[in-house]
Motif scaffolding. Structure first.
Motif, PDB file in Angstrom:
ATOM      1  N   ALA A  86      70.767  37.990 111.367  1.00  0.00           N
ATOM      2  CA  ALA A  86      70.950  38.265 110.015  1.00  0.00           C
ATOM      3  C   ALA A  86      69.702  39.030 109.351  1.00  0.00           C
ATOM      4  CB  ALA A  86      71.434  37.107 109.063  1.00  0.00           C
ATOM      5  N   LEU A  87      68.997  39.774 110.080  1.00  0.00           N
ATOM      6  CA  LEU A  87      67.870  40.731 109.304  1.00  0.00           C
ATOM      7  C   LEU A  87      68.745  41.769 108.561  1.00  0.00           C
ATOM      8  CD1 LEU A  87      65.518  40.916 112.431  1.00  0.00           C
ATOM      9  CD2 LEU A  87      65.790  39.421 110.454  1.00  0.00           C
ATOM     10  N   TYR A  88      67.953  42.615 107.709  1.00  0.00           N
ATOM     11  CA  TYR A  88      68.585  43.485 106.910  1.00  0.00           C
ATOM     12  C   TYR A  88      68.204  44.778 107.595  1.00  0.00           C
ATOM     13  CZ  TYR A  88      68.262  39.388 103.468  1.00  0.00           C
ATOM     14  OH  TYR A  88      68.437  38.503 102.933  1.00  0.00           O
ATOM     15  N   PRO A  89      69.122  45.429 108.155  1.00  0.00           N
ATOM     16  CA  PRO A  89      68.879  46.509 109.123  1.00  0.00           C
ATOM     17  C   PRO A  89      68.084  47.827 108.343  1.00  0.00           C
ATOM     18  CG  PRO A  89      71.215  46.376 108.435  1.00  0.00           C
ATOM     19  CD  PRO A  89      70.525  45.236 107.952  1.00  0.00           C
ATOM     20  N   HIS A  90      68.380  47.825 107.099  1.00  0.00           N
ATOM     21  CA  HIS A  90      67.511  49.152 106.709  1.00  0.00           C
ATOM     22  C   HIS A  90      66.175  48.851 106.018  1.00  0.00           C
ATOM     23  CE1 HIS A  90      69.254  46.325 103.505  1.00  0.00           C
ATOM     24  NE2 HIS A  90      68.543  47.019 102.630  1.00  0.00           N
ATOM     25  N   MET A  91      65.800  47.506 106.178  1.00  0.00           N
ATOM     26  CA  MET A  91      64.306  47.179 105.801  1.00  0.00           C
ATOM     27  C   MET A  91      63.479  47.037 107.103  1.00  0.00           C
ATOM     28  SD  MET A  91      65.067  44.150 103.026  1.00  0.00           S
ATOM     29  CE  MET A  91      66.326  44.224 101.799  1.00  0.00           C
ATOM     30  N   GLU A  95      59.469  44.232 105.059  1.00  0.00           N
ATOM     31  CA  GLU A  95      60.262  43.954 104.068  1.00  0.00           C
ATOM     32  C   GLU A  95      61.259  42.940 104.377  1.00  0.00           C
ATOM     33  OE1 GLU A  95      60.402  44.996 101.040  1.00  0.00           O
ATOM     34  OE2 GLU A  95      58.439  45.895 101.251  1.00  0.00           O
ATOM     35  N   PHE A  99      61.199  39.484 101.770  1.00  0.00           N
ATOM     36  CA  PHE A  99      62.544  39.583 100.899  1.00  0.00           C
ATOM     37  C   PHE A  99      62.605  38.440 100.205  1.00  0.00           C
ATOM     38  CE2 PHE A  99      66.945  38.999  99.916  1.00  0.00           C
ATOM     39  CZ  PHE A  99      67.285  40.421  99.157  1.00  0.00           C
ATOM     40  N   PRO A 100      62.819  36.997 100.887  1.00  0.00           N
ATOM     41  CA  PRO A 100      62.761  35.821 100.032  1.00  0.00           C
ATOM     42  C   PRO A 100      61.739  35.565  99.022  1.00  0.00           C
ATOM     43  CG  PRO A 100      62.242  35.500 102.471  1.00  0.00           C
ATOM     44  CD  PRO A 100      62.713  36.743 102.260  1.00  0.00           C
ATOM     45  N   ARG A 102      60.059  38.315  97.499  1.00  0.00           N
ATOM     46  CA  ARG A 102      60.450  39.134  96.248  1.00  0.00           C
ATOM     47  C   ARG A 102      61.477  38.568  95.517  1.00  0.00           C
ATOM     48  NH1 ARG A 102      57.457  43.201  97.198  1.00  0.00           N
ATOM     49  NH2 ARG A 102      57.476  44.188  99.310  1.00  0.00           N
ATOM     50  N   ALA A 103      62.325  37.694  96.192  1.00  0.00           N
ATOM     51  CA  ALA A 103      63.549  37.298  95.494  1.00  0.00           C
ATOM     52  C   ALA A 103      63.011  36.152  94.430  1.00  0.00           C
ATOM     53  CB  ALA A 103      64.585  36.489  96.310  1.00  0.00           C
ATOM     54  N   LYS A 131      61.618  49.139 112.136  1.00  0.00           N
ATOM     55  CA  LYS A 131      63.035  48.430 111.682  1.00  0.00           C
ATOM     56  C   LYS A 131      63.552  47.650 112.814  1.00  0.00           C
ATOM     57  CE  LYS A 131      63.628  50.905 107.982  1.00  0.00           C
ATOM     58  NZ  LYS A 131      63.806  52.391 108.032  1.00  0.00           N
ATOM     59  N   ARG A 133      66.322  47.432 114.429  1.00  0.00           N
ATOM     60  CA  ARG A 133      67.034  47.960 115.307  1.00  0.00           C
ATOM     61  C   ARG A 133      65.943  48.407 116.742  1.00  0.00           C
ATOM     62  NH1 ARG A 133      67.816  52.700 112.194  1.00  0.00           N
ATOM     63  NH2 ARG A 133      66.414  54.308 112.782  1.00  0.00           N
ATOM     64  N   ARG A 147      60.804  35.038 108.349  1.00  0.00           N
ATOM     65  CA  ARG A 147      61.384  35.338 107.323  1.00  0.00           C
ATOM     66  C   ARG A 147      61.843  33.757 106.696  1.00  0.00           C
ATOM     67  NH1 ARG A 147      66.950  38.294 106.708  1.00  0.00           N
ATOM     68  NH2 ARG A 147      67.745  36.751 107.520  1.00  0.00           N
TER      69      ARG A 147
END
Lengths: 396, 304
Positions: A86-91, A95, A99-100, A102-103, A131, A133, A147
């Motif tokens: 469940a990684l954010y593919p565009h970050m 990032e 992410f958590p 920044r949240a 990235k 990928r 994360r």
């Protein structure tokens, strides 16, 4: 860091399917608890209920002193590692890990220093600009771990995090996760269907089946003293050998009658199990692990079997030998066998008609040929007896 | 008898076959497209430099005069502006609306399938036919004004499609109503492509709804955004059916678009050369804007 308590927790889905029933479990502060069981046993549902991703139908879940039944997942202060990362593919990796933080509107400098520390701990420093990928499965898994740890949460929840990795990497990541958890000392709930993973990683394991907790305790304890036939069949690879035998009294002791052989129970076995008296004249399930059977001299063998296959695995050999006995065909055994990984046959499965194939773990240097009739001794202090009707172990 | 071909020869032949077969299979389609779509378009582009009326056998070359007319006051500039306004409004409204609907109808709403169908139906219906229905709805004695009257807002009543100030926005409203359902479907498909685990990860990470939308959902919708924006831009620039049905380009050219001008000049006024010039300009505008937009949006996709 905190304790996690599940008290009479149940989950019924809107269609009426019951996923978890009356789950009671206290996970200590800093403990590594593994939920293990076959697919559909409710382990992931239980974990998701702790995370707040599934509503609870019954009972209460507490993290520390706080009941969190209606609390949003983001406010439970837990971190989760998912099966598919469940990684954010565009970050970028940076990032993703940040992410958590920044949240939680953390200051930029603090975010940078925490991410860099986590990346350093996991060997990800050189990949921070890349990235997801472009990373391998193992590296992505580390990012997912990053994360989780960057938050310094109350507890880690891990949902089959290694199931997408190849066997070699899985073994490596297994110890990396266990070491990391030990180092950080954060309470961890880990879900897996792989009993080897459970045995090697968990300080305590909870075996589940059909939404019901079957047994919990230290892995070695569960292995040595399974509470019922399902746990006995599920834990261990190769699985426990099972066959049916009729209990008969013989002077001060008891005998187990197979089709054409008799196994006399030693006084030690009988003394610990006074309730055996109630089974006289009835069949019980007999369970014995492959390492508790041994090939012996003609004179000292208590059972005789015919060799049907020999697998030499380098450090050990597995001898498959058939005895005339009735197989234990309880649902629990079949289900546990179906979900087994790496096991070469269903425990208690029959060889020919009316025969049961036993697996014996032995020295690879022994010369054994298919077709040989071999004498086998049974370590009776490690013998397991089960009530066939209820599936429960006869320990008393 | 000759010897059978060696393995190496067979492998080479297989390679050649594998490389060429897709082209062989595509040739019929390519030929049809060239003959039926591209050649007529390129051929008619030649008439843009003539004064051909569409009936005579000969035509005189007029150079760039037809294009000069388009970009002159009283020529096609008004239509060009109207076209760009319609395209701009459709691009923004249909995409914002479609995305909002998709987000709203993605959740566990019981009536979501019914609502999805309701919002999509306008796109499936004949645009010309629904255009005429809307023309009736917005007429002076139509249901829209009656509703205003019922609400005590009779001072706002007007002939919406006959008012030069409002006619274009009335058309824009109808076009947006028609296309928003389709963009909703495109965005729903895009949302379905986002793994559920990411939703869970965002929830556990503690991100707010806005942060989730801005930092996770929207970037991951980049491919759907490219498709939906490109399509709405092309449809907006080529708006024709709804304009013809609602206003016919009137009142006094206030809602004329490049597409309606192409049709009128070519088939009503008998100015095929001028119509071809307008069509060429429209085609170039559509191609340039769509390609520029796709180029910009694709860069967002590359981040995925």
């Amino acid at each position: 860091m905190a304790t996690i308590s599940l008290s009479s927790v149940g989950k019924v889905y809107p269609g009426g399917t019951r996923a978890v029933s009356d789950l009671n479990l206290d996970i200590e502060d800093g403990e590594f608890m593994v939920f293990v069981g076959p697919s559909g046993c409710g382990k992931t549902t239980a974990l998701r209920m702790v995370a707040g991703l599934e509503d609870i139908t019954e009972g209460t879940i507490s993290i520390g002193d706080r009941v969190v039944n209606g609390v949003d997942p983001g406010k439970r202060d837990l971190a989760m590692v998912f099966q598919n990362y469940a990684l954010y593919p565009h970050m970028s990796i940076f990032e993703n890990i940040a992410f958590p933080l920044r949240a939680r509107h953390m200051a930029k400098d603090e975010i940078r220093s925490r991410v860099e520390r986590a990346a350093g701990l996991l060997g990800l420093t050189e990949y921070l600009r890349r990235k997801p990928r472009t990373l391998s499965g193992g590296q992505r898994q580390r990012v997912a771990m990053g994360r989780a740890i960057v938050r310094e949460p109350q507890a880690f929840l891990m949902d089959e995090p290694l199931s997408n990795l190849d066997a070699k990497l899985r073994v490596q990541m297994r110890s990396e996760i266990a070491n990391l958890q030990k180092e950080l000392g954060i309470t961890t709930v880990y879900v897996t269907h792989d009993q080897v993973e459970a045995m090697t990683m968990g300080r305590r394991i909870a075996v589940m089946r059909k939404g019901v907790l079957q047994q919990e305790g230290p892995p070695q304890n569960v292995y040595a003293h399974p509470a019922n036939i399902f746990v006995a069949a599920f834990i261990g690879s190769p699985g426990m050998n099972f066959f049916e035998a009729r209990v008969e009294r013989c002077e001060a002791s008891y005998q187990l009658h197979l089709r054409d052989q008799v196994l006399s129970l030693e006084p030690g076995v009988v003394r610990g199990r006074p309730s055996l008296e109630a089974f006289v004249g009835r069949c019980v399930g007999v369970g014995v692990r492959p390492e508790n059977l041994a090939l012996v001299d003609e004179s000292s063998g208590s059972l005789r079997a015919r060799v049907s296959r020999v697998e030499v695995l380098g450090a050990e050999a597995l001898v498959y030998a058939d005895i005339a006995a009735k197989a234990v065909v309880a649902d629990e055994v079949i289900e546990a066998a179906d979900s087994g990984e790496g096991d070469t046959r269903a425990p208690g499965s029959t060889g020919d008609e009316g025969e049961v194939t036993l697996i014996i773990r032995t020295d690879p240097s022994l010369e054994i040929d298919v077709g040989d009739r071999i004498p086998i001794s049974v370590r009776q202090d490690r013998l397991h007896l089960f009530d066939i009707g209820t599936g429960m172990a006869i320990w008393t | 008898m000759s010897a059978p071909p060696s393995k190496a020869v067979l492998r080479r032949r297989r390679k050649i076959l594998v490389r060429h077969v897709p082209w062989v299979l595509a040739i019929p389609g390519i030929v049809l497209m060239l003959v039926l779509r591209f050649l007529p378009a390129v051929g008619s582009a030649g008439y843009a430099f003539t004064d051909w009326n569409g009936l005579t056998l000969s035509a005189n070359s007029v150079g760039l005069d037809n294009f000069g007319r388009i970009f002159s006051r009283g020529g096609g500039l008004g239509a060009l502006a109207n076209t760009l306004i319609l395209a701009g409004v459709l691009l923004v409204v249909a995409n914002v609306g479609g995305l909002a609907l998709a987000l709203g109808l993605r959740g566990p709403l019981k009536t979501r399938n019914l609502l999805r169908a309701m919002f999509f139906i306008p796109f499936a219906l004949s645009h010309l036919a629904t255009g005429y229905i809307w023309q009736f709805i917005f007429s002076y004695k139509g249901p829209f004004n009656q509703i205003l009257d019922g609400l005590g807002l009779d001072s706002l009543q007007k002939a919406w499609t006959a008012d030069p100030q409002w006619a274009l926005y009335t058309i824009a409203l109808v076009i947006c109503w028609q296309y928003t359902g389709l963009t909703m479907i495109i965005y729903l498909a895009g949302l379905e492509g986002i793994p559920e685990e990411l939703d869970d990860a965002v929830a556990v990470d503690g991100a707010s709804r806005w942060m989730k939308f801005r930092r996770v959902t929207l970037p991951l919708l980049a491919p759907a955004l490219t498709v939906a924006c490109t399509l709405t831009l092309i449809w907006g620039l080529g708006a024709f059916d709804q304009v013809i049905a609602l206003t016919g380009g009137g009142p006094s050219g206030a809602t004329e678009t490049l597409a309606t001008m192409v049709w009128k000049n070519t088939f009503v006024f008998g100015e095929y050369g001028y119509g071809a010039a307008l069509a060429l300009v429209l085609a170039l505008i559509v191609a340039c804007m769509a390609l520029a937009q796709m180029f910009l949006l694709r860069r967002r996709e590359d981040k995925l």
